[in-house]
Motif scaffolding. Structure first.
Motif, PDB file in Angstrom:
ATOM      1  N   GLY A  18      20.836  54.042   7.331  1.00 12.35           N
ATOM      2  CA  GLY A  18      20.297  53.978   5.985  1.00 12.35           C
ATOM      3  C   GLY A  18      20.680  55.202   5.187  1.00 12.35           C
ATOM      4  N   ILE A  19      20.246  55.209   3.968  1.00 14.25           N
ATOM      5  CA  ILE A  19      20.496  56.343   3.088  1.00 14.25           C
ATOM      6  C   ILE A  19      19.147  56.930   2.701  1.00 14.25           C
ATOM      7  CG2 ILE A  19      21.481  57.101   0.893  1.00 14.25           C
ATOM      8  CD1 ILE A  19      23.457  54.775   1.123  1.00 14.25           C
ATOM      9  N   LEU A  20      19.010  58.216   2.886  1.00 15.47           N
ATOM     10  CA  LEU A  20      17.800  58.937   2.517  1.00 15.47           C
ATOM     11  C   LEU A  20      17.951  59.404   1.076  1.00 15.47           C
ATOM     12  CD1 LEU A  20      15.191  60.619   3.354  1.00 15.47           C
ATOM     13  CD2 LEU A  20      16.799  62.461   3.777  1.00 15.47           C
ATOM     14  N   PHE A  21      16.987  59.087   0.243  1.00 14.37           N
ATOM     15  CA  PHE A  21      17.020  59.542  -1.150  1.00 14.37           C
ATOM     16  C   PHE A  21      15.881  60.518  -1.397  1.00 14.37           C
ATOM     17  CE2 PHE A  21      19.077  55.356  -1.539  1.00 14.37           C
ATOM     18  CZ  PHE A  21      20.239  55.740  -2.189  1.00 14.37           C
ATOM     19  N   ILE A  22      16.140  61.512  -2.203  1.00 16.31           N
ATOM     20  CA  ILE A  22      15.115  62.465  -2.622  1.00 16.31           C
ATOM     21  C   ILE A  22      14.893  62.249  -4.113  1.00 16.31           C
ATOM     22  CG2 ILE A  22      14.513  64.910  -2.869  1.00 16.31           C
ATOM     23  CD1 ILE A  22      14.680  63.977   0.070  1.00 16.31           C
ATOM     24  N   LYS A  23      13.619  62.075  -4.470  1.00 13.58           N
ATOM     25  CA  LYS A  23      13.243  61.857  -5.864  1.00 13.58           C
ATOM     26  C   LYS A  23      12.292  62.956  -6.312  1.00 13.58           C
ATOM     27  CE  LYS A  23      12.286  57.538  -7.808  1.00 13.58           C
ATOM     28  NZ  LYS A  23      11.614  56.230  -7.799  1.00 13.58           N
ATOM     29  N   THR A  24      12.439  63.366  -7.558  1.00 14.99           N
ATOM     30  CA  THR A  24      11.484  64.273  -8.170  1.00 14.99           C
ATOM     31  C   THR A  24      11.348  63.862  -9.628  1.00 14.99           C
ATOM     32  OG1 THR A  24      10.882  66.579  -8.537  1.00 14.99           O
ATOM     33  CG2 THR A  24      13.209  66.073  -8.681  1.00 14.99           C
ATOM     34  N   ASP A  25      10.150  63.907 -10.118  1.00 18.06           N
ATOM     35  CA  ASP A  25       9.869  63.476 -11.501  1.00 18.06           C
ATOM     36  C   ASP A  25      10.461  62.098 -11.787  1.00 18.06           C
ATOM     37  OD1 ASP A  25       8.526  65.876 -12.012  1.00 18.06           O
ATOM     38  OD2 ASP A  25      10.401  66.878 -12.565  1.00 18.06           O
ATOM     39  N   ASN A  26      10.327  61.198 -10.803  1.00 23.97           N
ATOM     40  CA  ASN A  26      10.782  59.813 -10.948  1.00 23.97           C
ATOM     41  C   ASN A  26      12.298  59.675 -11.138  1.00 23.97           C
ATOM     42  OD1 ASN A  26       9.537  57.434 -10.441  1.00 23.97           O
ATOM     43  ND2 ASN A  26       9.153  56.926 -12.589  1.00 23.97           N
ATOM     44  N   LYS A  27      13.050  60.689 -10.676  1.00 31.06           N
ATOM     45  CA  LYS A  27      14.501  60.674 -10.817  1.00 31.06           C
ATOM     46  C   LYS A  27      15.131  61.018  -9.459  1.00 31.06           C
ATOM     47  CE  LYS A  27      18.199  63.245 -13.040  1.00 31.06           C
ATOM     48  NZ  LYS A  27      18.546  64.484 -13.692  1.00 31.06           N
ATOM     49  N   TYR A  28      16.162  60.254  -9.073  1.00 28.03           N
ATOM     50  CA  TYR A  28      16.876  60.573  -7.844  1.00 28.03           C
ATOM     51  C   TYR A  28      17.669  61.860  -8.050  1.00 28.03           C
ATOM     52  CZ  TYR A  28      15.749  55.924  -6.147  1.00 28.03           C
ATOM     53  OH  TYR A  28      15.084  54.811  -5.735  1.00 28.03           O
ATOM     54  N   VAL A  29      17.488  62.812  -7.116  1.00 27.79           N
ATOM     55  CA  VAL A  29      18.159  64.101  -7.268  1.00 27.79           C
ATOM     56  C   VAL A  29      19.066  64.453  -6.093  1.00 27.79           C
ATOM     57  CG1 VAL A  29      16.441  65.087  -8.836  1.00 27.79           C
ATOM     58  CG2 VAL A  29      16.117  65.306  -6.360  1.00 27.79           C
ATOM     59  N   GLY A  30      18.937  63.725  -4.991  1.00 25.97           N
ATOM     60  CA  GLY A  30      19.780  64.019  -3.840  1.00 25.97           C
ATOM     61  C   GLY A  30      19.606  62.990  -2.759  1.00 25.97           C
ATOM     62  N   GLY A  31      20.405  63.139  -1.716  1.00 22.63           N
ATOM     63  CA  GLY A  31      20.292  62.208  -0.614  1.00 22.63           C
ATOM     64  C   GLY A  31      21.263  62.503   0.504  1.00 22.63           C
ATOM     65  N   ALA A  32      21.171  61.665   1.545  1.00 23.93           N
ATOM     66  CA  ALA A  32      22.033  61.814   2.710  1.00 23.93           C
ATOM     67  C   ALA A  32      22.271  60.448   3.330  1.00 23.93           C
ATOM     68  CB  ALA A  32      21.382  62.735   3.737  1.00 23.93           C
ATOM     69  N   THR A  33      23.461  60.265   3.894  1.00 25.78           N
ATOM     70  CA  THR A  33      23.762  59.045   4.635  1.00 25.78           C
ATOM     71  C   THR A  33      23.538  59.338   6.118  1.00 25.78           C
ATOM     72  OG1 THR A  33      26.091  59.601   4.833  1.00 25.78           O
ATOM     73  CG2 THR A  33      25.464  58.231   2.972  1.00 25.78           C
ATOM     74  N   ILE A  37      24.448  57.235  16.488  1.00 30.90           N
ATOM     75  CA  ILE A  37      25.450  57.197  17.549  1.00 30.90           C
ATOM     76  C   ILE A  37      24.707  57.518  18.843  1.00 30.90           C
ATOM     77  CG2 ILE A  37      27.578  58.188  18.476  1.00 30.90           C
ATOM     78  CD1 ILE A  37      28.398  58.872  15.612  1.00 30.90           C
ATOM     79  N   GLY A  38      24.461  56.508  19.640  1.00 29.67           N
ATOM     80  CA  GLY A  38      23.668  56.691  20.860  1.00 29.67           C
ATOM     81  C   GLY A  38      22.257  57.139  20.507  1.00 29.67           C
ATOM     82  N   ASN A  39      21.826  58.244  21.116  1.00 27.90           N
ATOM     83  CA  ASN A  39      20.498  58.815  20.840  1.00 27.90           C
ATOM     84  C   ASN A  39      20.544  59.905  19.783  1.00 27.90           C
ATOM     85  OD1 ASN A  39      18.989  57.237  22.617  1.00 27.90           O
ATOM     86  ND2 ASN A  39      19.589  58.512  24.365  1.00 27.90           N
ATOM     87  N   THR A  40      21.624  59.930  19.007  1.00 24.11           N
ATOM     88  CA  THR A  40      21.821  60.972  17.999  1.00 24.11           C
ATOM     89  C   THR A  40      21.794  60.363  16.604  1.00 24.11           C
ATOM     90  OG1 THR A  40      23.189  62.249  19.527  1.00 24.11           O
ATOM     91  CG2 THR A  40      23.423  62.761  17.192  1.00 24.11           C
ATOM     92  N   ILE A  41      21.092  61.027  15.699  1.00 25.48           N
ATOM     93  CA  ILE A  41      21.166  60.665  14.277  1.00 25.48           C
ATOM     94  C   ILE A  41      22.162  61.642  13.662  1.00 25.48           C
ATOM     95  CG2 ILE A  41      19.214  62.093  13.501  1.00 25.48           C
ATOM     96  CD1 ILE A  41      19.884  58.641  12.125  1.00 25.48           C
ATOM     97  N   VAL A  42      23.149  61.109  12.976  1.00 28.56           N
ATOM     98  CA  VAL A  42      24.220  61.939  12.411  1.00 28.56           C
ATOM     99  C   VAL A  42      24.122  61.914  10.890  1.00 28.56           C
ATOM    100  CG1 VAL A  42      26.718  62.279  12.266  1.00 28.56           C
ATOM    101  CG2 VAL A  42      25.704  61.364  14.371  1.00 28.56           C
ATOM    102  N   ASN A  43      24.101  63.092  10.309  1.00 28.02           N
ATOM    103  CA  ASN A  43      24.142  63.222   8.860  1.00 28.02           C
ATOM    104  C   ASN A  43      25.616  63.208   8.456  1.00 28.02           C
ATOM    105  OD1 ASN A  43      23.764  63.966   6.163  1.00 28.02           O
ATOM    106  ND2 ASN A  43      23.889  66.110   6.713  1.00 28.02           N
ATOM    107  N   ARG A  44      26.090  62.094   7.942  1.00 29.88           N
ATOM    108  CA  ARG A  44      27.501  61.965   7.590  1.00 29.88           C
ATOM    109  C   ARG A  44      27.844  62.698   6.298  1.00 29.88           C
ATOM    110  NH1 ARG A  44      30.361  61.840  11.563  1.00 29.88           N
ATOM    111  NH2 ARG A  44      29.958  60.158  12.979  1.00 29.88           N
ATOM    112  N   MET A  45      26.950  62.674   5.353  1.00 24.47           N
ATOM    113  CA  MET A  45      27.163  63.419   4.111  1.00 24.47           C
ATOM    114  C   MET A  45      25.832  63.592   3.426  1.00 24.47           C
ATOM    115  SD  MET A  45      28.867  60.640   1.502  1.00 24.47           S
ATOM    116  CE  MET A  45      30.349  60.447   2.425  1.00 24.47           C
ATOM    117  N   LEU A  46      25.711  64.668   2.684  1.00 21.96           N
ATOM    118  CA  LEU A  46      24.504  64.890   1.895  1.00 21.96           C
ATOM    119  C   LEU A  46      24.884  65.622   0.632  1.00 21.96           C
ATOM    120  CD1 LEU A  46      23.399  68.069   1.969  1.00 21.96           C
ATOM    121  CD2 LEU A  46      22.719  67.433   4.226  1.00 21.96           C
ATOM    122  N   GLY A  47      24.002  65.587  -0.334  1.00 19.85           N
ATOM    123  CA  GLY A  47      24.287  66.306  -1.567  1.00 19.85           C
ATOM    124  C   GLY A  47      23.231  66.070  -2.621  1.00 19.85           C
ATOM    125  N   VAL A  48      23.465  66.702  -3.746  1.00 18.58           N
ATOM    126  CA  VAL A  48      22.582  66.573  -4.901  1.00 18.58           C
ATOM    127  C   VAL A  48      23.349  65.889  -6.024  1.00 18.58           C
ATOM    128  CG1 VAL A  48      21.186  68.576  -4.280  1.00 18.58           C
ATOM    129  CG2 VAL A  48      23.150  68.882  -5.786  1.00 18.58           C
TER     130      VAL A  48
END
Length: 181
Positions: A18-33, A37-48
């Protein structure tokens, strides 16, 4: 510099969780994909949004890390992979990941290689090496080379209070001092 995604569809290509989204003041400001992979959660990319540096100061990246860690714990992942950094102990991204409990790991299957050949050791190159301790692999062991004009023990990254120890930089197996004379 910042990366730019053209669409939500493009971001989804990098995720099977999934994609994690960060919201502040009702506006999307950042996130991560996120990818599993197995028992690992991998952050493929993130940003603002739009690479806005003010959002870094407002701790949006910290919120992303916090919620990735929270998600991984809730879903009982054994490991979180926050991705690559530059092979330099003083690298800001490495230090930031270290602050969140990250450790440096060597993945022998990885074919990314950084080679350094010193043809002429001038004052500028000495300064560069002394200000930027390099992470290296030697006999399949991960370590660091700290450059100094003397052989005195180096205990902190130059210009900081950051200790150069195996306890602080988890994952390193050796630290060596190399003299720049």
């Amino acid at each position: 510099d910042y990366a730019h995604l053209n669409s939500f569809k493009e971001a989804k290509k990098f995720s099977n969780v999934g994609i994690l989204f960060i919201k502040t003041d009702n506006k999307y400001v950042g996130g991560a994909t996120l990818q599993k992979i197995g028992n690992t959660i991998v952050n493929r990319m993130l940003g603002v949004i739009d690479g806005d540096t003010i959002l870094f100061e407002k701790s949006v990246i910290a919120a992303i890390y916090y919620y990735i860690i929270k998600f991984a714990k809730e879903k009982k992942f054994k490991r979180i992979d926050f991705g690559y950094t530059n092979p330099i102990l003083s690298d800001g991204i490495l230090l930031y990941k270290n602050k969140w409990g990250g450790r440096i790991e060597y993945e022998p299957w990885d074919k990314i290689i950084f080679l350094l050949k010193i043809c002429r050791l001038n004052e500028s190159l000495k300064r560069l090496l002394m200000d930027n301790p390099l992470i290296t692999v030697n006999n399949n062991k991960l370590g660091a080379y700290i450059f100094s004009e003397t052989e005195l023990p180096i205990t902190k990254i130059k210009g900081t209070n950051i200790p150069i120890t195996l306890d602080y930089f988890k994952g390193l197996e050796f630290i060596k001092v190399a003299t720049c004379k």
